[in-house]
Scaffold this active site. Structure first.
Site, PDB file in Angstrom:
ATOM      1  N   GLU A 266       0.811  -1.218   0.000  1.00 18.78           N
ATOM      2  CA  GLU A 266       0.000   0.000   0.000  1.00 18.78           C
ATOM      3  C   GLU A 266       0.846   1.270   0.000  1.00 18.78           C
ATOM      4  O   GLU A 266       0.437   2.295  -0.558  1.00 18.78           O
ATOM      5  CB  GLU A 266      -0.934   0.008   1.218  1.00 18.78           C
ATOM      6  CG  GLU A 266      -1.989  -1.090   1.225  1.00 18.78           C
ATOM      7  CD  GLU A 266      -3.053  -0.900   0.166  1.00 18.78           C
ATOM      8  OE1 GLU A 266      -3.299   0.257  -0.227  1.00 18.78           O
ATOM      9  OE2 GLU A 266      -3.651  -1.906  -0.269  1.00 18.78           O
TER      10      GLU A 266
ATOM     11  N   GLU B 212      -2.237   8.835  -0.438  1.00 22.01           N
ATOM     12  CA  GLU B 212      -2.501   8.242  -1.745  1.00 22.01           C
ATOM     13  C   GLU B 212      -2.052   9.174  -2.870  1.00 22.01           C
ATOM     14  O   GLU B 212      -2.305  10.389  -2.833  1.00 22.01           O
ATOM     15  CB  GLU B 212      -3.997   7.967  -1.872  1.00 22.01           C
ATOM     16  CG  GLU B 212      -4.439   7.384  -3.191  1.00 22.01           C
ATOM     17  CD  GLU B 212      -5.946   7.202  -3.267  1.00 22.01           C
ATOM     18  OE1 GLU B 212      -6.438   6.877  -4.372  1.00 22.01           O
ATOM     19  OE2 GLU B 212      -6.629   7.379  -2.236  1.00 22.01           O
TER      20      GLU B 212
END
Length: 236
Positions: A97, A106
């Site tokens: 991730e 992100e």
């Protein structure tokens, strides 16, 4: 007056039995999380990220261990092998991730809309964005809200806290893990069940075998490093 010999020995016997019980418990769960997640193990992950990565100055083993202290069942449920498999699984997903702890937020997350308006129990706050942040890239208002309530910060009004406080960041990852992944991995369902819990809609059932294989690759590598068999049911 001297005590009878049998009475003198009794306290010593109790102490010996106590230490034997502690030793047996340590053997059962494979030792402490800190003993398994050594500095060397942690550095082996984060040192693969570029020195220019934001995460290099943010994520630390110390912050992880502080956060893990709030979840005593993490890495301590079942046998020694179960403990090590759970820790290997957690860090495999974290590695995937965050790109080996490179990213805190992100990529291009601010351009995405992660507000589920149907979740009126966790209403989105105007001007706030619930894109991926932290070790497991916590996403969506319905995760930020309850994570904040459980941990002690305002997840809906201040989601950026997950990217600003390393301990809270790790706590959100462990909060999600304990609610969604802990039971599957410790009950023997296999690593594949944790993939399904984290991103099954986008990756499982042949949707994205490349990312599934990447996660499995990290998991099997960390199992090897921790000296445990990865078990069965690795994919989803």
């Amino acid at each position: 007056m001297a005590l009878p010999e049998s009475n003198q020995m009794a306290p010593l016997l109790v102490v010996c039995l106590l230490f034997a019980g502690i030793a047996a418990a340590a053997a059962q769960n494979g030792g402490s999380v800190a003993g398994i997640v050594t500095q060397s193990f942690f550095d082996g992950i984060i040192n693969q990220a570029s020195s220019s990565c934001a995460g290099r100055g943010f994520y630390t083993r110390s912050a992880f261990l502080t956060a893990a202290g709030n979840y005593p069942q993490f890495g301590s449920t079942g046998s020694a092998a179960d403990s090590r498999r759970e820790i290997a699984a957690f860090f495999a997903h974290v590695t995937h991730e965050t790109g080996h702890f490179c990213y805190i937020e992100e990529i291009n997350g601010a351009s995405q809309n992660y507000c589920d308006t149907s979740r009126t129990d966790w209403p989105c706050v105007s001007g706030r964005n619930y894109y991926g942040r932290g070790p497991l890239q916590l996403t969506w208002n319905y995760n930020y809200g309850p994570a904040g309530r459980a941990i002690g910060f305002d997840g809906l009004r201040a989601p950026e806290t997950v990217a600003n406080d390393a301990v809270i960041s790790f706590r959100t990852a462990l909060w999600f893990w304990m609610n969604n992944c802990h039971s599957p991995i410790t009950s023997g369902q296999g690593f594949g069940a944790t993939i399904r819990a984290i991103n099954g809609d986008l990756e499982c059932n042949g949707r994205n075998p490349t990312t599934v294989n990447a996660r499995v690759g990290y998991y099997t590598d960390y199992c090897r490093q921790l000296g445990v068999d990865p078990g069965n049911n690795l994919t989803c």
